[in-house]
Design a protein around this motif. Structure first.
Motif, mmCIF file in Angstrom:
data_model
loop_
_atom_site.group_PDB
_atom_site.id
_atom_site.type_symbol
_atom_site.label_atom_id
_atom_site.label_comp_id
_atom_site.label_asym_id
_atom_site.label_seq_id
_atom_site.Cartn_x
_atom_site.Cartn_y
_atom_site.Cartn_z
ATOM 1 N N ALA A 107 60.286 -73.778 -76.314
ATOM 2 C CA ALA A 107 59.198 -74.575 -75.427
ATOM 3 C C ALA A 107 57.944 -73.777 -75.179
ATOM 4 O O ALA A 107 58.167 -72.461 -75.295
ATOM 5 N N TYR B 73 50.371 -80.316 -78.978
ATOM 6 C CA TYR B 73 50.992 -79.401 -79.823
ATOM 7 C C TYR B 73 50.738 -79.055 -81.327
ATOM 8 O O TYR B 73 51.005 -77.781 -81.726
ATOM 9 N N ASN C 206 54.625 -77.435 -68.166
ATOM 10 C CA ASN C 206 55.000 -77.663 -69.542
ATOM 11 C C ASN C 206 53.720 -78.019 -70.361
ATOM 12 O O ASN C 206 52.537 -78.298 -69.662
#
Length: 97
Positions: free
Chosen positions: A62, A44, A28
């Motif tokens: 995601a 991000y 992730n």
């Protein structure tokens, strides 16, 4: 750590080479940020703006990141081929024919 009240510290400990090598093939964005020494907000923001330092994989809403791409960016040598265990047959879900 910043001693001023209400001010978050931007210090993010980098991941060791051993920790990076032991990651799964895809991680992730938070894990990739840690490996690259990026804070969550910065990582991000870079992803949203299309300026993340490695290619991103969209998984619905995601982001996922290839561990190999992170390793390459950090200057680690990644072998071109990996030995597939004998118990995995061609045509199984783990190996492309």
């Amino acid at each position: 750590m910043d001693a001023r009240p209400g001010v978050a510290s931007e210090f993010h400990p980098a991941m060791t080479i051993a920790e990076l090598i032991n990651l799964p093939t895809c991680v992730n964005l938070d894990t990739a940020n840690q490996a690259l020494g990026l804070g969550r907000t910065t990582g991000y923001a870079l992803a949203r703006s299309g300026q993340y330092p490695v290619p991103l994989i969209r998984a619905g809403r995601a982001y996922r990141v290839s561990t190999i791409e992170v390793a390459k960016l950090l200057g680690l040598t990644v072998p071109d081929a990996v030995d597939v265990p004998a118990r995995v047959r061609v045509g199984s879900p783990l190996v492309a024919a």
